[in-house]
Write an enzyme that holds these catalytic residues in place. Structure first.
Site, PDB file in Angstrom:
ATOM      1  N   ASP A   1       9.776  -6.983  -4.197  1.00  0.00           N
ATOM      2  CA  ASP A   1       8.740  -7.525  -3.316  1.00  0.00           C
ATOM      3  C   ASP A   1       8.833  -9.051  -3.402  1.00  0.00           C
ATOM      4  OD1 ASP A   1       5.865  -6.074  -2.180  1.00  0.00           O
ATOM      5  OD2 ASP A   1       5.978  -8.267  -2.232  1.00  0.00           O
TER       6      ASP A   1
ATOM      7  N   ASP B   1      12.272   6.451  11.050  1.00  0.00           N
ATOM      8  CA  ASP B   1      11.059   6.796  11.818  1.00  0.00           C
ATOM      9  C   ASP B   1      10.743   5.725  12.862  1.00  0.00           C
ATOM     10  OD1 ASP B   1       8.704   8.427  12.303  1.00  0.00           O
ATOM     11  OD2 ASP B   1       7.527   6.885  11.260  1.00  0.00           O
TER      12      ASP B   1
ATOM     13  N   HIS C   1       8.401   7.765  15.231  1.00  0.00           N
ATOM     14  CA  HIS C   1       7.348   6.870  14.719  1.00  0.00           C
ATOM     15  C   HIS C   1       6.055   7.636  14.428  1.00  0.00           C
ATOM     16  CE1 HIS C   1       5.984   2.391  14.772  1.00  0.00           C
ATOM     17  NE2 HIS C   1       5.315   3.085  13.878  1.00  0.00           N
TER      18      HIS C   1
ATOM     19  N   HIS D   1       0.823  -1.212   0.000  1.00  0.00           N
ATOM     20  CA  HIS D   1       0.000   0.000   0.000  1.00  0.00           C
ATOM     21  C   HIS D   1       0.857   1.263   0.000  1.00  0.00           C
ATOM     22  CE1 HIS D   1      -3.072  -2.911   1.091  1.00  0.00           C
ATOM     23  NE2 HIS D   1      -3.964  -2.003   0.733  1.00  0.00           N
TER      24      HIS D   1
ATOM     25  N   GLU E   1      11.597   1.388  21.103  1.00  0.00           N
ATOM     26  CA  GLU E   1      11.030   2.739  21.110  1.00  0.00           C
ATOM     27  C   GLU E   1      10.515   3.062  22.505  1.00  0.00           C
ATOM     28  OE1 GLU E   1       8.105   2.946  17.978  1.00  0.00           O
ATOM     29  OE2 GLU E   1       9.598   2.561  16.420  1.00  0.00           O
TER      30      GLU E   1
HETATM   31  P1  NAI Z   1       1.477  -3.790   2.896  1.00  0.00           P
HETATM   32  O1  NAI Z   1       1.179  -5.069   3.561  1.00  0.00           O
HETATM   33  O2  NAI Z   1       0.470  -3.152   2.047  1.00  0.00           O
HETATM   34  O3  NAI Z   1       2.824  -3.939   2.027  1.00  0.00           O
HETATM   35  C1  NAI Z   1       3.946  -4.650   2.450  1.00  0.00           C
HETATM   36  C2  NAI Z   1       4.613  -5.258   1.214  1.00  0.00           C
HETATM   37  O4  NAI Z   1       5.839  -5.849   1.610  1.00  0.00           O
HETATM   38  C3  NAI Z   1       3.779  -6.359   0.573  1.00  0.00           C
HETATM   39  O5  NAI Z   1       3.641  -6.117  -0.803  1.00  0.00           O
HETATM   40  C4  NAI Z   1       4.586  -7.628   0.851  1.00  0.00           C
HETATM   41  O6  NAI Z   1       4.441  -8.598  -0.162  1.00  0.00           O
HETATM   42  C5  NAI Z   1       5.986  -7.072   0.898  1.00  0.00           C
HETATM   43  N1  NAI Z   1       6.946  -7.915   1.596  1.00  0.00           N
HETATM   44  C6  NAI Z   1       6.740  -8.741   2.650  1.00  0.00           C
HETATM   45  N2  NAI Z   1       7.882  -9.337   3.015  1.00  0.00           N
HETATM   46  C7  NAI Z   1       8.835  -8.885   2.163  1.00  0.00           C
HETATM   47  C8  NAI Z   1      10.225  -9.133   2.025  1.00  0.00           C
HETATM   48  N3  NAI Z   1      10.859  -9.978   2.842  1.00  0.00           N
HETATM   49  N4  NAI Z   1      10.892  -8.503   1.034  1.00  0.00           N
HETATM   50  C9  NAI Z   1      10.244  -7.666   0.184  1.00  0.00           C
HETATM   51  N5  NAI Z   1       8.939  -7.390   0.267  1.00  0.00           N
HETATM   52  C10 NAI Z   1       8.240  -7.987   1.251  1.00  0.00           C
HETATM   53  O7  NAI Z   1       1.937  -2.815   4.078  1.00  0.00           O
HETATM   54  P2  NAI Z   1       1.943  -1.233   4.073  1.00  0.00           P
HETATM   55  O8  NAI Z   1       0.639  -0.718   4.547  1.00  0.00           O
HETATM   56  O9  NAI Z   1       2.482  -0.738   2.803  1.00  0.00           O
HETATM   57  O10 NAI Z   1       2.987  -0.964   5.263  1.00  0.00           O
HETATM   58  C11 NAI Z   1       4.367  -1.217   5.094  1.00  0.00           C
HETATM   59  C12 NAI Z   1       5.079  -1.067   6.414  1.00  0.00           C
HETATM   60  O11 NAI Z   1       4.910   0.259   6.935  1.00  0.00           O
HETATM   61  C13 NAI Z   1       4.579  -2.000   7.517  1.00  0.00           C
HETATM   62  O12 NAI Z   1       5.697  -2.498   8.229  1.00  0.00           O
HETATM   63  C14 NAI Z   1       3.820  -1.101   8.457  1.00  0.00           C
HETATM   64  O13 NAI Z   1       3.860  -1.568   9.775  1.00  0.00           O
HETATM   65  C15 NAI Z   1       4.613   0.196   8.324  1.00  0.00           C
HETATM   66  N6  NAI Z   1       3.879   1.393   8.708  1.00  0.00           N
HETATM   67  C16 NAI Z   1       4.564   2.357   9.410  1.00  0.00           C
HETATM   68  C17 NAI Z   1       3.930   3.504   9.805  1.00  0.00           C
HETATM   69  C18 NAI Z   1       4.697   4.553  10.521  1.00  0.00           C
HETATM   70  O14 NAI Z   1       4.099   5.301  11.293  1.00  0.00           O
HETATM   71  N7  NAI Z   1       5.982   4.670  10.309  1.00  0.00           N
HETATM   72  C19 NAI Z   1       2.498   3.725   9.547  1.00  0.00           C
HETATM   73  C20 NAI Z   1       1.901   2.700   8.711  1.00  0.00           C
HETATM   74  C21 NAI Z   1       2.582   1.570   8.337  1.00  0.00           C
END
Ligand code: NAI
Length: 409
Positions: free
Chosen positions: A181, A264, A292, A161, A269
């Site tokens: 990915d 971030d 964060h 996403h 934390e």
């Molecule tokens: P998502 O689930 O939509 O996308 C994650 C992608 O990573 C997926 O396409 C998945 O196939 C891929 N993936 C999984 N394991 C992998 C690997 N070993 N190598 C390469 N790709 C891999 O998640 P989204 O919503 O995009 O979030 C991504 C990250 O951001 C999550 O860790 C989430 O916790 C974090 N996040 C951090 C925030 C912040 O405040 N800094 C706020 C929101 C999300």
């Protein structure tokens, strides 16, 4: 066992922890006016007392819904976590009590993508170190290590996403976008999949991490992976704290191999704003450190309020459990002109047979039936044509293994 076959004004909704007021508006817009919203969390007796007659509960991360707390909530029909994480709820206990739990996993996608985009421009331009110097009273006017992002290559690791949104925004700035990915993903715009993580790292001027926390992503960016990045490139991590080996990153920054970073999320934390924050990265002027807050914006709070309250309304109004994190997922059409009966039961042999027997014996026509199971729990929804729905509901509730049952008129 409990039921929720009540008029909307008797359905009690409690929202804790200062959930954005948009949630109350969504409930009101859908006819639910018995909503109590408070700023604080609840625990111990105060929580148990509150849950004695609440049908829907909204929380954020501080309210702990343990198995004991949930077991003492006889009327609770669903929980909304108005946040991303759901660790504060005993999800399997909730499931076994017939209580779906909803959250808002992607409501802050855009907020993260925007922060990363802004930080990337700052890093590539060499602003963090000049900003730090200016705060100290130093004048660091030079064009050294100061670049435009236009024409640079951005590698997005984790093209989900956030990764895809970032890719689209970065292309708007004239960047070349590549991604890695573990799942085959449809590239958006002109983005292209790299053939491996190391190829992506080696080809990029900027690397941004957007993977989830899994055993595979723990220390994904270790010394070897950082070494595979181009000399003089930049790293951003707004995903999860343990994806980057912070000591290895510090060494890489020390040597000048990595020219700057924006971080971030951290392996450890502080638990709250009154706790100190320590990191080996604090000594580097060319590192942007943020607490964060990638997803922390007013817009994300509104999106979360809308998303979770809408899911609770939908569950209450029509029984849909789509995107529940702990429960059989059923997406249901409207049931106009028919009664809809929802039956949540232990997923044991014979329960469904008994459910069907109740309808067969009552000579009731079942117009549609939807069934899903999740671990030990089954959820069956039936649209029926009958006049004596009360008797039917009573008989369904008496089936051994029933957790909850309700009817929508
Ligand atoms: P998502 O689930 O939509 O996308 C994650 C992608 O990573 C997926 O396409 C998945 O196939 C891929 N993936 C999984 N394991 C992998 C690997 N070993 N190598 C390469 N790709 C891999 O998640 P989204 O919503 O995009 O979030 C991504 C990250 O951001 C999550 O860790 C989430 O916790 C974090 N996040 C951090 C925030 C912040 O405040 N800094 C706020 C929101 C999300």
């Amino acid at each position: 066992m409990s039921s929720l076959s009540l008029p909307k004004d008797r359905i009690r909704i409690a929202l804790l922890e200062g959930i954005h007021p948009r949630a109350v508006e969504v409930f009101n817009e859908n006819g639910y006016h018995n909503v109590q919203a408070v700023k604080s969390s609840r625990s111990g007796d105060a929580l148990t007392e509150l849950l004695a007659d609440v049908h829907f509960l909204g929380i954020r991360s501080r309210t702990q819904l343990t198995a004991d707390v949930l077991a003492a909530a006889p009327r609770l029909n669903a929980v909304g976590c108005f946040c991303i994480g759901t660790n504060q709820v005993d999800l399997s206990a909730a499931c076994e009590l017939g209580i779906p739990v909803f959250n808002a996993p992607f409501s802050n996608t855009r907020s993260v993508a925007e922060l990363v985009l802004a930080e990337m421009i700052m890093l590539v331009r060499g602003i963090p170190q000049r900003n730090a110097a200016a705060h100290r009273g130093e004048w660091a006017k030079s064009a050294e290590n100061s670049y435009e992002v236009r024409g640079k290559t951005l590698a997005i690791i984790g093209y989900g996403h956030i990764g895809t949104q970032l890719g689209v925004l970065a292309e708007g700035l004239g960047m070349k976008v590549i991604f890695h990915d573990i799942v085959t993903k449809l590239p958006l715009g002109n983005a292209a999949a790299a053939s491996s993580l190391h190829d992506a790292l080696g080809a990029a001027d900027v690397v941004s991490l957007h993977v989830p926390q899994t055993p595979q992503t723990e220390n994904l960016m270790d010394a070897a992976a950082l070494g595979a990045m181009k000399h003089g490139s930049w790293l951003l991590n707004a995903s999860r704290g343990n994806v980057v080996d912070i000591d290895a990153l510090a060494a890489s920054l020390e040597s000048g191999h990595i020219l700057g970073a924006a971080i971030d999320v951290f392996p450890t934390e502080p638990k709250g704003n009154d706790q100190p924050f320590e990191s080996p990265l604090q000594k580097f002027d060319n590192v942007i450190l943020t607490p964060h807050i990638g997803g922390s914006t007013a817009e994300a709070q509104i999106n979360i309020a809308e998303e979770v309250s809408s899911k609770l309304v939908r569950y209450s109004d029509n029984g849909s459990t789509l995107s529940a994190v702990n429960f059989p997922e059923v997406t249901l059409p409207d049931h106009s002109g028919r009664h809809r009966i929802m039956h949540i039961h232990r997923n044991e042999p014979g329960v469904l047979r008994q459910v069907n027997k109740v309808f067969a014996e009552g000579n009731v026509n079942v117009a549609a039936q939807y069934l899903q199971t999740h671990n030990n729990v089954g959820y069956v929804v039936m649209d029926i044509e009958t006049t004596d729905v009360k008797d039917l509901l009573a008989r369904l509730k008496s089936i051994d293994g029933t957790l909850k049952s309700r009817v929508l008129y």
